[in-house]
Motif scaffolding. Sequence first.
Motif, PDB file in Angstrom:
ATOM      1  N   GLN A  51       7.048  18.012  -0.090  1.00  0.00           N
ATOM      2  CA  GLN A  51       6.588  18.992   1.048  1.00  0.00           C
ATOM      3  C   GLN A  51       5.447  18.331   1.595  1.00  0.00           C
ATOM      4  O   GLN A  51       5.250  17.652   2.727  1.00  0.00           O
ATOM      5  N   CYS A  52       4.228  18.559   0.841  1.00  0.00           N
ATOM      6  CA  CYS A  52       2.937  18.377   1.581  1.00  0.00           C
ATOM      7  C   CYS A  52       2.594  17.059   1.744  1.00  0.00           C
ATOM      8  O   CYS A  52       1.761  16.433   2.483  1.00  0.00           O
ATOM      9  N   GLU A  53       3.077  16.022   0.679  1.00  0.00           N
ATOM     10  CA  GLU A  53       2.861  14.748   0.570  1.00  0.00           C
ATOM     11  C   GLU A  53       1.200  14.377   0.501  1.00  0.00           C
ATOM     12  O   GLU A  53       0.883  13.304   0.866  1.00  0.00           O
ATOM     13  N   LYS A  54       0.636  15.223  -0.268  1.00  0.00           N
ATOM     14  CA  LYS A  54      -0.784  15.084  -0.252  1.00  0.00           C
ATOM     15  C   LYS A  54      -1.314  15.309  -1.904  1.00  0.00           C
ATOM     16  O   LYS A  54      -2.253  15.387  -1.898  1.00  0.00           O
ATOM     17  N   ILE A  78       4.933  12.416 -12.719  1.00  0.00           N
ATOM     18  CA  ILE A  78       3.954  11.869 -11.763  1.00  0.00           C
ATOM     19  C   ILE A  78       4.044  12.258 -10.452  1.00  0.00           C
ATOM     20  O   ILE A  78       5.268  13.086 -10.185  1.00  0.00           O
ATOM     21  N   LEU A  79       3.191  12.502  -9.591  1.00  0.00           N
ATOM     22  CA  LEU A  79       3.131  12.991  -8.135  1.00  0.00           C
ATOM     23  C   LEU A  79       3.482  11.694  -7.209  1.00  0.00           C
ATOM     24  O   LEU A  79       2.548  10.831  -6.947  1.00  0.00           O
ATOM     25  N   PRO A  80       4.684  11.414  -6.884  1.00  0.00           N
ATOM     26  CA  PRO A  80       4.494  10.053  -6.344  1.00  0.00           C
ATOM     27  C   PRO A  80       4.370   9.989  -4.698  1.00  0.00           C
ATOM     28  O   PRO A  80       4.185   8.833  -4.535  1.00  0.00           O
ATOM     29  N   CYS A  81       3.892  11.164  -4.275  1.00  0.00           N
ATOM     30  CA  CYS A  81       3.102  11.161  -2.984  1.00  0.00           C
ATOM     31  C   CYS A  81       1.928  10.567  -2.818  1.00  0.00           C
ATOM     32  O   CYS A  81       1.337  10.222  -1.887  1.00  0.00           O
ATOM     33  N   SER A 139       1.058  -1.045  -0.138  1.00  0.00           N
ATOM     34  CA  SER A 139      -0.061   0.086  -0.118  1.00  0.00           C
ATOM     35  C   SER A 139       0.917   1.320   0.058  1.00  0.00           C
ATOM     36  O   SER A 139      -0.001   2.287   0.054  1.00  0.00           O
ATOM     37  N   ARG A 140       2.133   1.104  -0.090  1.00  0.00           N
ATOM     38  CA  ARG A 140       2.895   2.220  -0.111  1.00  0.00           C
ATOM     39  C   ARG A 140       2.910   2.988  -1.314  1.00  0.00           C
ATOM     40  O   ARG A 140       2.938   2.615  -2.339  1.00  0.00           O
ATOM     41  N   THR A 141       3.269   4.343  -1.192  1.00  0.00           N
ATOM     42  CA  THR A 141       3.227   5.227  -2.386  1.00  0.00           C
ATOM     43  C   THR A 141       4.622   5.153  -3.029  1.00  0.00           C
ATOM     44  O   THR A 141       5.424   4.841  -1.991  1.00  0.00           O
ATOM     45  N   VAL A 142       4.641   5.533  -4.070  1.00  0.00           N
ATOM     46  CA  VAL A 142       6.207   5.857  -4.659  1.00  0.00           C
ATOM     47  C   VAL A 142       7.201   6.588  -3.922  1.00  0.00           C
ATOM     48  O   VAL A 142       8.167   6.167  -3.813  1.00  0.00           O
ATOM     49  N   LEU A 143       6.386   7.579  -3.422  1.00  0.00           N
ATOM     50  CA  LEU A 143       7.437   8.447  -2.340  1.00  0.00           C
ATOM     51  C   LEU A 143       7.827   7.859  -1.316  1.00  0.00           C
ATOM     52  O   LEU A 143       8.969   7.753  -0.907  1.00  0.00           O
ATOM     53  N   GLN A 144       6.950   6.972  -0.620  1.00  0.00           N
ATOM     54  CA  GLN A 144       7.392   6.172   0.667  1.00  0.00           C
ATOM     55  C   GLN A 144       8.251   5.114   0.471  1.00  0.00           C
ATOM     56  O   GLN A 144       9.460   4.715   0.979  1.00  0.00           O
TER      57      GLN A 144
END
Length: 80
Positions: free
Chosen positions: A29-32, A62-65, A12-17
């Motif tokens: 920054q915002c991660e949203k 893409i927005l990896p968050c 369930s992790r995002t690309v950012l995580q």
Amino acid sequence: MISVTSTSSSDSRTVLQILKDSNQKPISQCEKGFCGECRLKLKKGTVDYINDPIGFTRKGEILPCICKPVGDIEVEVTCI
């Protein structure tokens, strides 16, 4: 260029995580999905968005968050 692989289809992790868990320090920054600060170039593969992106992206970015990889992907990462 960094390859990102989710460990399973139930990951369930995002690309950012996933990047952070791999000791990468991508700019974010915002991660949203609002600010667009974390945007990355998607070089290979596809992603599924958890939420509709609000932050600005160009074609091929893409927005990896707020997205998860669909299988293996390759992204161009700017780290701090």
